[in-house]
Write a protein that holds these residues in place. Structure first.
Motif, PDB file in Angstrom:
ATOM      1  N   TRP A  28       0.813  -1.219   0.000  1.00 44.29           N
ATOM      2  CA  TRP A  28       0.000   0.000   0.000  1.00 44.29           C
ATOM      3  C   TRP A  28       0.848   1.272   0.000  1.00 44.29           C
ATOM      4  CZ3 TRP A  28       1.405   2.161   4.601  1.00 44.29           C
ATOM      5  CH2 TRP A  28       1.747   1.300   5.654  1.00 44.29           C
ATOM      6  N   HIS A  82     -15.936   4.268  13.553  1.00 51.08           N
ATOM      7  CA  HIS A  82     -15.583   3.074  12.789  1.00 51.08           C
ATOM      8  C   HIS A  82     -15.179   1.952  13.747  1.00 51.08           C
ATOM      9  CE1 HIS A  82     -15.151   6.255   9.794  1.00 51.08           C
ATOM     10  NE2 HIS A  82     -15.280   5.327   8.867  1.00 51.08           N
ATOM     11  N   GLY A  88     -18.914   2.979  10.542  1.00 51.90           N
ATOM     12  CA  GLY A  88     -18.286   2.223   9.475  1.00 51.90           C
ATOM     13  C   GLY A  88     -17.670   0.932   9.991  1.00 51.90           C
ATOM     14  N   MET A 107     -14.817  -2.163   9.217  1.00 53.24           N
ATOM     15  CA  MET A 107     -13.653  -2.651   8.482  1.00 53.24           C
ATOM     16  C   MET A 107     -13.245  -4.002   9.047  1.00 53.24           C
ATOM     17  SD  MET A 107     -11.233   0.735   8.459  1.00 53.24           S
ATOM     18  CE  MET A 107     -11.938   2.384   8.577  1.00 53.24           C
ATOM     19  N   ASN A 166     -14.712  -2.688   3.130  1.00 56.46           N
ATOM     20  CA  ASN A 166     -13.331  -2.453   3.557  1.00 56.46           C
ATOM     21  C   ASN A 166     -12.788  -3.694   4.249  1.00 56.46           C
ATOM     22  OD1 ASN A 166     -13.149   0.360   2.726  1.00 56.46           O
ATOM     23  ND2 ASN A 166     -14.643   0.746   4.356  1.00 56.46           N
ATOM     24  N   ILE A 206      -4.674   3.693   6.771  1.00 56.74           N
ATOM     25  CA  ILE A 206      -6.100   3.916   6.532  1.00 56.74           C
ATOM     26  C   ILE A 206      -6.552   5.220   7.178  1.00 56.74           C
ATOM     27  CG2 ILE A 206      -8.415   3.036   7.048  1.00 56.74           C
ATOM     28  CD1 ILE A 206      -7.160   0.192   6.906  1.00 56.74           C
ATOM     29  N   LEU A 207      -6.125   5.444   8.412  1.00 62.09           N
ATOM     30  CA  LEU A 207      -6.496   6.672   9.111  1.00 62.09           C
ATOM     31  C   LEU A 207      -6.004   7.904   8.372  1.00 62.09           C
ATOM     32  CD1 LEU A 207      -5.738   5.666  12.823  1.00 62.09           C
ATOM     33  CD2 LEU A 207      -7.931   5.618  11.633  1.00 62.09           C
ATOM     34  N   LYS A 208      -4.781   7.830   7.866  1.00 61.88           N
ATOM     35  CA  LYS A 208      -4.211   8.981   7.164  1.00 61.88           C
ATOM     36  C   LYS A 208      -4.921   9.244   5.841  1.00 61.88           C
ATOM     37  CE  LYS A 208       0.173  10.843   5.424  1.00 61.88           C
ATOM     38  NZ  LYS A 208       1.626  10.583   5.249  1.00 61.88           N
ATOM     39  N   THR A 209      -5.144   8.201   5.054  1.00 62.48           N
ATOM     40  CA  THR A 209      -5.750   8.388   3.731  1.00 62.48           C
ATOM     41  C   THR A 209      -7.220   8.766   3.821  1.00 62.48           C
ATOM     42  OG1 THR A 209      -6.123   6.001   3.573  1.00 62.48           O
ATOM     43  CG2 THR A 209      -4.122   6.858   2.560  1.00 62.48           C
ATOM     44  N   GLN A 210      -7.909   8.281   4.847  1.00 67.78           N
ATOM     45  CA  GLN A 210      -9.328   8.585   4.999  1.00 67.78           C
ATOM     46  C   GLN A 210      -9.580   9.741   5.964  1.00 67.78           C
ATOM     47  OE1 GLN A 210     -11.900   5.181   5.570  1.00 67.78           O
ATOM     48  NE2 GLN A 210     -10.637   3.853   4.280  1.00 67.78           N
ATOM     49  N   LYS A 211      -8.497  10.350   6.446  1.00 71.66           N
ATOM     50  CA  LYS A 211      -8.580  11.492   7.354  1.00 71.66           C
ATOM     51  C   LYS A 211      -9.440  11.173   8.585  1.00 71.66           C
ATOM     52  CE  LYS A 211      -7.709  15.110   3.910  1.00 71.66           C
ATOM     53  NZ  LYS A 211      -7.196  14.181   2.883  1.00 71.66           N
ATOM     54  N   LEU A 212      -9.123  10.067   9.216  1.00 77.13           N
ATOM     55  CA  LEU A 212      -9.810   9.628  10.425  1.00 77.13           C
ATOM     56  C   LEU A 212      -8.890   9.772  11.623  1.00 77.13           C
ATOM     57  CD1 LEU A 212     -11.362   6.313   9.026  1.00 77.13           C
ATOM     58  CD2 LEU A 212     -12.471   8.542   9.184  1.00 77.13           C
TER      59      LEU A 212
END
Length: 387
Positions: free
Chosen positions: A66, A235, A278, A280, A301, A316-322
Protein backbone atom coordinates in the motif's frame (compact mmCIF):
# COMPACT_ATOMS: atom_id res chain seq x y z
CA UNK A 1 13.95 21.80 -4.39
CA UNK A 2 14.64 19.94 -1.14
CA UNK A 3 17.22 17.18 -1.01
CA UNK A 4 15.95 13.61 -1.31
CA UNK A 5 15.73 12.03 2.15
CA UNK A 6 16.45 8.30 2.37
CA UNK A 7 15.93 6.12 5.44
CA UNK A 8 18.18 3.12 6.04
CA UNK A 9 17.32 0.24 8.41
CA UNK A 10 20.08 -2.40 8.57
CA UNK A 11 19.02 -5.86 9.75
CA UNK A 12 21.06 -8.99 10.24
CA UNK A 13 19.66 -12.50 10.11
CA UNK A 14 21.70 -13.66 13.05
CA UNK A 15 21.50 -11.68 16.27
CA UNK A 16 23.38 -12.04 19.52
CA UNK A 17 21.61 -12.39 22.87
CA UNK A 18 18.07 -12.96 21.61
CA UNK A 19 17.61 -15.42 18.76
CA UNK A 20 15.74 -13.98 15.76
CA UNK A 21 15.30 -10.68 17.59
CA UNK A 22 14.41 -8.53 14.59
CA UNK A 23 11.49 -10.76 13.53
CA UNK A 24 10.24 -11.63 17.00
CA UNK A 25 6.88 -10.07 17.92
CA UNK A 26 7.08 -7.03 20.18
CA UNK A 27 3.53 -6.16 21.32
CA UNK A 28 2.35 -8.40 18.50
CA UNK A 29 4.47 -6.85 15.73
CA UNK A 30 7.89 -7.92 14.41
CA UNK A 31 10.40 -5.75 16.26
CA UNK A 32 11.76 -4.06 13.13
CA UNK A 33 8.29 -2.90 12.06
CA UNK A 34 8.07 -0.46 14.97
CA UNK A 35 10.69 1.83 13.49
CA UNK A 36 9.76 0.96 9.90
CA UNK A 37 6.17 2.01 10.48
CA UNK A 38 7.25 5.36 11.93
CA UNK A 39 9.65 5.88 9.03
CA UNK A 40 6.84 5.32 6.52
CA UNK A 41 4.79 8.13 8.04
CA UNK A 42 7.75 10.46 8.54
CA UNK A 43 9.09 13.05 6.09
CA UNK A 44 11.51 10.54 4.57
CA UNK A 45 11.04 10.10 0.81
CA UNK A 46 12.17 6.46 0.70
CA UNK A 47 12.90 3.84 3.35
CA UNK A 48 15.23 0.92 2.66
CA UNK A 49 15.48 -2.22 4.77
CA UNK A 50 18.94 -3.66 4.15
CA UNK A 51 19.15 -7.28 5.22
CA UNK A 52 20.61 -10.71 4.55
CA UNK A 53 17.32 -12.33 5.60
CA UNK A 54 15.22 -13.33 2.58
CA UNK A 55 12.20 -13.93 4.81
CA UNK A 56 12.21 -10.26 5.82
CA UNK A 57 12.55 -9.16 2.20
CA UNK A 58 9.58 -11.33 1.23
CA UNK A 59 7.60 -10.00 4.20
CA UNK A 60 8.23 -6.39 3.20
CA UNK A 61 7.41 -6.93 -0.47
CA UNK A 62 4.10 -8.54 0.48
CA UNK A 63 3.11 -6.50 3.52
CA UNK A 64 3.68 -2.91 2.43
CA UNK A 65 2.10 -3.02 -1.03
CA UNK A 66 0.00 0.00 0.00
CA UNK A 67 3.02 2.31 -0.09
CA UNK A 68 5.72 2.88 -2.69
CA UNK A 69 7.98 4.32 -0.03
CA UNK A 70 9.38 1.05 1.35
CA UNK A 71 12.01 -1.05 -0.40
CA UNK A 72 14.03 -4.08 0.67
CA UNK A 73 17.56 -4.85 -0.52
CA UNK A 74 19.69 -7.93 0.04
CA UNK A 75 22.96 -7.02 1.75
CA UNK A 76 26.20 -8.90 1.24
CA UNK A 77 27.38 -11.61 3.61
CA UNK A 78 30.43 -9.48 4.35
CA UNK A 79 28.39 -6.51 5.55
CA UNK A 80 26.18 -8.81 7.65
CA UNK A 81 29.07 -10.47 9.46
CA UNK A 82 29.84 -9.94 13.14
CA UNK A 83 33.02 -8.10 12.20
CA UNK A 84 31.41 -5.54 9.87
CA UNK A 85 30.55 -2.11 11.22
CA UNK A 86 27.29 -0.30 10.57
CA UNK A 87 29.29 2.26 8.59
CA UNK A 88 30.51 -0.52 6.31
CA UNK A 89 26.91 -1.49 5.56
CA UNK A 90 25.93 2.17 5.08
CA UNK A 91 28.63 2.80 2.51
CA UNK A 92 27.95 -0.50 0.72
CA UNK A 93 24.29 0.47 0.49
CA UNK A 94 25.08 4.02 -0.66
CA UNK A 95 27.22 2.60 -3.46
CA UNK A 96 24.45 0.16 -4.40
CA UNK A 97 21.98 3.00 -4.99
CA UNK A 98 24.66 5.30 -6.49
CA UNK A 99 24.35 7.80 -3.63
CA UNK A 100 20.87 8.73 -4.86
CA UNK A 101 20.01 10.95 -1.90
CA UNK A 102 20.77 14.31 -0.39
CA UNK A 103 20.15 13.30 3.22
CA UNK A 104 20.84 9.88 4.72
CA UNK A 105 18.97 8.69 7.82
CA UNK A 106 20.19 5.65 9.76
CA UNK A 107 17.43 4.05 11.86
CA UNK A 108 18.09 1.27 14.34
CA UNK A 109 15.47 -1.49 14.45
CA UNK A 110 16.33 -2.23 18.08
CA UNK A 111 15.01 1.21 19.08
CA UNK A 112 11.23 0.69 19.00
CA UNK A 113 10.57 3.92 20.93
CA UNK A 114 11.49 5.98 17.85
CA UNK A 115 8.59 8.09 16.61
CA UNK A 116 8.14 9.85 13.30
CA UNK A 117 8.49 13.14 15.18
CA UNK A 118 12.02 12.15 16.25
CA UNK A 119 12.95 11.30 12.67
CA UNK A 120 11.50 14.56 11.38
CA UNK A 121 13.27 16.58 14.06
CA UNK A 122 16.63 15.17 12.94
CA UNK A 123 15.81 15.81 9.29
CA UNK A 124 14.77 19.37 10.06
CA UNK A 125 18.10 20.09 11.72
CA UNK A 126 19.76 19.47 8.34
CA UNK A 127 17.08 21.09 6.21
CA UNK A 128 16.37 24.19 8.23
CA UNK A 129 19.25 24.84 10.60
CA UNK A 130 22.25 24.17 8.37
CA UNK A 131 23.79 21.32 10.34
CA UNK A 132 25.81 18.59 8.61
CA UNK A 133 24.42 15.78 10.76
CA UNK A 134 22.16 15.09 13.72
CA UNK A 135 21.56 12.32 16.23
CA UNK A 136 19.11 11.48 18.99
CA UNK A 137 20.12 11.65 22.64
CA UNK A 138 18.56 11.27 26.06
CA UNK A 139 18.93 13.75 28.90
CA UNK A 140 19.67 11.56 31.91
CA UNK A 141 19.98 12.81 35.47
CA UNK A 142 22.10 9.93 36.69
CA UNK A 143 25.40 10.54 38.41
CA UNK A 144 28.40 9.03 36.63
CA UNK A 145 31.84 8.03 37.91
CA UNK A 146 35.29 7.34 36.54
CA UNK A 147 36.97 4.00 37.14
CA UNK A 148 39.41 5.54 39.60
CA UNK A 149 36.59 6.34 42.04
CA UNK A 150 36.15 10.03 41.23
CA UNK A 151 32.78 11.53 40.18
CA UNK A 152 32.49 12.50 36.53
CA UNK A 153 29.58 14.94 36.53
CA UNK A 154 28.90 16.27 40.04
CA UNK A 155 30.49 17.42 43.30
CA UNK A 156 30.01 14.81 46.04
CA UNK A 157 30.13 17.58 48.67
CA UNK A 158 27.37 19.53 46.94
CA UNK A 159 25.05 16.84 45.62
CA UNK A 160 22.47 18.61 43.43
CA UNK A 161 18.75 17.97 43.56
CA UNK A 162 17.31 16.39 40.41
CA UNK A 163 15.39 19.55 39.50
CA UNK A 164 18.60 21.60 39.77
CA UNK A 165 20.79 19.13 37.87
CA UNK A 166 21.31 19.55 34.14
CA UNK A 167 22.40 15.94 33.83
CA UNK A 168 24.11 14.38 30.84
CA UNK A 169 23.17 13.91 27.20
CA UNK A 170 23.64 10.27 26.24
CA UNK A 171 23.49 8.84 22.72
CA UNK A 172 20.56 6.41 22.52
CA UNK A 173 21.44 4.87 19.13
CA UNK A 174 18.01 5.47 17.57
CA UNK A 175 18.31 8.02 14.74
CA UNK A 176 21.30 9.46 12.87
CA UNK A 177 21.05 11.83 9.90
CA UNK A 178 23.79 13.22 7.69
CA UNK A 179 24.11 15.10 4.42
CA UNK A 180 25.54 13.30 1.43
CA UNK A 181 28.57 15.60 1.40
CA UNK A 182 29.37 14.90 5.06
CA UNK A 183 28.95 11.15 4.54
CA UNK A 184 31.21 11.11 1.48
CA UNK A 185 33.88 13.10 3.30
CA UNK A 186 33.85 11.39 6.71
CA UNK A 187 32.46 7.95 5.80
CA UNK A 188 30.75 8.13 9.20
CA UNK A 189 27.13 8.35 10.36
CA UNK A 190 27.75 11.77 11.91
CA UNK A 191 30.43 14.40 11.32
CA UNK A 192 31.31 18.09 11.12
CA UNK A 193 28.59 20.40 12.54
CA UNK A 194 26.43 18.04 14.65
CA UNK A 195 22.96 18.73 16.09
CA UNK A 196 21.29 16.91 18.98
CA UNK A 197 17.64 15.88 19.23
CA UNK A 198 16.30 14.77 22.61
CA UNK A 199 14.15 11.67 23.03
CA UNK A 200 12.42 10.37 26.22
CA UNK A 201 14.60 8.65 28.81
CA UNK A 202 12.82 5.31 28.23
CA UNK A 203 14.45 5.17 24.78
CA UNK A 204 17.79 4.41 26.44
CA UNK A 205 16.69 0.82 27.05
CA UNK A 206 18.64 -1.67 24.96
CA UNK A 207 17.29 -5.10 24.03
CA UNK A 208 20.09 -7.55 24.74
CA UNK A 209 18.36 -10.08 27.02
CA UNK A 210 14.97 -11.58 27.77
CA UNK A 211 14.52 -9.27 30.75
CA UNK A 212 15.28 -6.27 28.50
CA UNK A 213 12.63 -7.50 26.08
CA UNK A 214 10.00 -7.76 28.82
CA UNK A 215 10.75 -4.25 30.12
CA UNK A 216 10.67 -2.62 26.69
CA UNK A 217 7.46 -4.41 25.70
CA UNK A 218 5.68 -3.24 28.83
CA UNK A 219 6.90 0.33 28.34
CA UNK A 220 5.63 0.32 24.75
CA UNK A 221 2.23 -0.97 25.86
CA UNK A 222 1.98 1.77 28.47
CA UNK A 223 3.07 4.43 25.96
CA UNK A 224 0.39 3.37 23.47
CA UNK A 225 -2.27 3.42 26.17
CA UNK A 226 -1.17 6.79 27.52
CA UNK A 227 -1.55 8.42 24.10
CA UNK A 228 -5.19 7.30 23.76
CA UNK A 229 -8.07 9.77 23.90
CA UNK A 230 -11.37 7.83 23.54
CA UNK A 231 -14.08 9.67 21.62
CA UNK A 232 -17.26 8.96 19.70
CA UNK A 233 -16.87 5.72 17.74
CA UNK A 234 -17.18 6.33 14.00
CA UNK A 235 -15.58 3.07 12.79
CA UNK A 236 -15.08 -0.43 14.12
CA UNK A 237 -12.23 -2.68 12.95
CA UNK A 238 -12.55 -6.43 13.43
CA UNK A 239 -10.22 -9.40 13.27
CA UNK A 240 -11.80 -12.58 11.83
CA UNK A 241 -10.51 -15.86 13.27
CA UNK A 242 -11.24 -15.83 16.99
CA UNK A 243 -13.66 -12.89 16.61
CA UNK A 244 -16.16 -13.73 13.84
CA UNK A 245 -15.37 -17.42 14.32
CA UNK A 246 -14.48 -19.57 17.31
CA UNK A 247 -10.90 -19.74 16.05
CA UNK A 248 -11.10 -23.22 14.59
CA UNK A 249 -10.83 -24.14 10.91
CA UNK A 250 -11.82 -27.36 9.18
CA UNK A 251 -9.33 -28.59 6.60
CA UNK A 252 -9.57 -31.21 3.88
CA UNK A 253 -6.79 -32.56 1.72
CA UNK A 254 -7.53 -29.68 -0.67
CA UNK A 255 -7.00 -27.03 2.00
CA UNK A 256 -9.32 -24.78 4.01
CA UNK A 257 -12.86 -26.13 4.02
CA UNK A 258 -15.20 -24.44 6.51
CA UNK A 259 -15.44 -21.67 9.09
CA UNK A 260 -18.47 -21.10 11.31
CA UNK A 261 -19.97 -17.61 11.57
CA UNK A 262 -22.71 -16.46 13.97
CA UNK A 263 -25.72 -14.91 12.18
CA UNK A 264 -26.40 -12.66 15.18
CA UNK A 265 -23.01 -11.01 14.66
CA UNK A 266 -23.92 -10.20 11.07
CA UNK A 267 -27.19 -8.61 12.17
CA UNK A 268 -25.36 -6.60 14.82
CA UNK A 269 -23.01 -5.14 12.22
CA UNK A 270 -25.94 -4.36 9.93
CA UNK A 271 -27.65 -2.44 12.73
CA UNK A 272 -24.39 -0.71 13.62
CA UNK A 273 -24.02 0.58 10.06
CA UNK A 274 -27.54 2.04 10.33
CA UNK A 275 -26.16 4.18 13.15
CA UNK A 276 -23.47 5.50 10.74
CA UNK A 277 -20.62 3.47 12.20
CA UNK A 278 -18.29 2.22 9.47
CA UNK A 279 -17.09 -1.39 9.52
CA UNK A 280 -13.65 -2.65 8.48
CA UNK A 281 -12.21 -6.14 8.61
CA UNK A 282 -8.48 -6.79 9.04
CA UNK A 283 -7.12 -10.33 9.22
CA UNK A 284 -3.75 -12.00 8.86
CA UNK A 285 -5.32 -14.85 6.90
CA UNK A 286 -5.67 -14.86 3.11
CA UNK A 287 -9.02 -16.66 2.94
CA UNK A 288 -11.56 -16.97 0.13
CA UNK A 289 -14.14 -18.05 2.68
CA UNK A 290 -13.66 -14.83 4.64
CA UNK A 291 -13.85 -12.74 1.48
CA UNK A 292 -17.16 -14.37 0.52
CA UNK A 293 -18.63 -13.95 4.01
CA UNK A 294 -17.72 -10.27 4.12
CA UNK A 295 -19.19 -9.80 0.67
CA UNK A 296 -22.41 -11.36 1.97
CA UNK A 297 -22.37 -8.93 4.91
CA UNK A 298 -21.78 -6.03 2.46
CA UNK A 299 -18.56 -5.02 4.18
CA UNK A 300 -16.45 -3.29 1.54
CA UNK A 301 -13.33 -2.45 3.56
CA UNK A 302 -11.79 -5.91 3.93
CA UNK A 303 -8.03 -6.34 4.30
CA UNK A 304 -6.75 -9.90 4.01
CA UNK A 305 -3.27 -11.30 4.71
CA UNK A 306 -2.22 -8.41 6.99
CA UNK A 307 0.69 -9.09 9.36
CA UNK A 308 1.50 -5.52 10.46
CA UNK A 309 -2.03 -4.45 11.39
CA UNK A 310 -0.96 -1.30 13.20
CA UNK A 311 0.89 0.22 10.23
CA UNK A 312 -2.00 -0.57 7.89
CA UNK A 313 -4.45 1.01 10.34
CA UNK A 314 -2.27 4.14 10.44
CA UNK A 315 -2.30 4.22 6.63
CA UNK A 316 -6.10 3.92 6.53
CA UNK A 317 -6.50 6.67 9.11
CA UNK A 318 -4.21 8.98 7.16
CA UNK A 319 -5.75 8.39 3.73
CA UNK A 320 -9.33 8.59 5.00
CA UNK A 321 -8.58 11.49 7.35
CA UNK A 322 -9.81 9.63 10.42
CA UNK A 323 -8.69 9.83 14.04
CA UNK A 324 -7.58 6.78 16.00
CA UNK A 325 -9.58 8.10 18.96
CA UNK A 326 -12.77 7.42 16.95
CA UNK A 327 -11.84 3.80 16.21
CA UNK A 328 -13.04 0.70 18.05
CA UNK A 329 -11.14 -2.54 17.58
CA UNK A 330 -12.17 -6.13 18.29
CA UNK A 331 -9.35 -8.68 18.45
CA UNK A 332 -8.37 -11.85 20.21
CA UNK A 333 -4.68 -12.64 19.75
CA UNK A 334 -1.23 -11.16 20.06
CA UNK A 335 -1.12 -9.77 16.50
CA UNK A 336 -4.03 -7.51 17.49
CA UNK A 337 -2.31 -6.25 20.62
CA UNK A 338 -0.83 -2.97 19.38
CA UNK A 339 -4.18 -1.92 17.93
CA UNK A 340 -5.93 -3.05 21.12
CA UNK A 341 -3.64 -0.75 23.12
CA UNK A 342 -3.88 2.21 20.71
CA UNK A 343 -7.47 2.78 19.56
CA UNK A 344 -10.19 4.77 21.30
CA UNK A 345 -12.00 1.64 22.47
CA UNK A 346 -10.93 -1.99 22.35
CA UNK A 347 -12.89 -5.21 22.85
CA UNK A 348 -11.98 -8.87 23.32
CA UNK A 349 -14.20 -11.96 23.33
CA UNK A 350 -14.10 -13.78 26.64
CA UNK A 351 -12.14 -16.64 25.07
CA UNK A 352 -9.41 -14.37 23.70
CA UNK A 353 -5.78 -14.90 24.69
CA UNK A 354 -4.89 -13.77 28.19
CA UNK A 355 -2.62 -10.92 27.09
CA UNK A 356 -5.33 -9.41 24.90
CA UNK A 357 -7.98 -9.67 27.63
CA UNK A 358 -5.49 -8.08 30.03
CA UNK A 359 -5.20 -4.94 27.89
CA UNK A 360 -8.62 -4.64 26.20
CA UNK A 361 -10.97 -1.97 27.53
CA UNK A 362 -13.91 -4.36 27.49
CA UNK A 363 -13.81 -8.14 27.83
CA UNK A 364 -17.13 -9.25 26.38
CA UNK A 365 -19.32 -11.81 28.14
CA UNK A 366 -19.78 -13.74 24.88
CA UNK A 367 -17.28 -16.00 23.19
CA UNK A 368 -16.00 -15.50 19.66
CA UNK A 369 -18.32 -16.96 17.05
CA UNK A 370 -21.08 -16.97 19.67
CA UNK A 371 -22.43 -13.43 19.75
CA UNK A 372 -19.34 -11.49 20.89
CA UNK A 373 -19.53 -9.08 17.95
CA UNK A 374 -23.26 -8.50 18.53
CA UNK A 375 -22.52 -7.62 22.15
CA UNK A 376 -19.79 -5.17 21.11
CA UNK A 377 -22.14 -3.57 18.56
CA UNK A 378 -24.75 -2.98 21.25
CA UNK A 379 -22.11 -1.45 23.53
CA UNK A 380 -20.98 0.92 20.76
CA UNK A 381 -24.54 2.03 19.95
CA UNK A 382 -25.27 2.78 23.62
CA UNK A 383 -21.88 4.45 24.14
CA UNK A 384 -22.35 6.76 21.16
CA UNK A 385 -25.70 8.02 22.47
CA UNK A 386 -23.85 10.26 24.95
CA UNK A 387 -22.46 12.22 21.99
Amino acid sequence: MQAKKVGFIPLRKNSKGILGKNKRKMVGRPLFTWVLGEAIFSDLDEVYVYTDDQDIIDFINKEYHWTAKVKALLRSDESASDMASTEFAMLEFADAINYDFGIFCLLQATSPFTKKEDINACLNKLNEEDYDSALTVVNTHRFTWYGDGTPANYNINNRPRRQDFEGLLIENGAVYTTTIDALRESKNRISNNIALVKMPEESLHEIDSESDWTIVEQLLIERQKKERTPNKITHVVLDVDGVFTNGTITYTKDGEHTKNFDMRDGMGLEILKQFNVGVMVMTSEQSDLVAKRMQKLKIDNVYLGVKDKYSLLQHILKTQKLSISNIAYIGDDVNDLTNICSVGWSFAPNNATNIVMQHADVVLSKKSGDGAIREACEFIINYNKRF
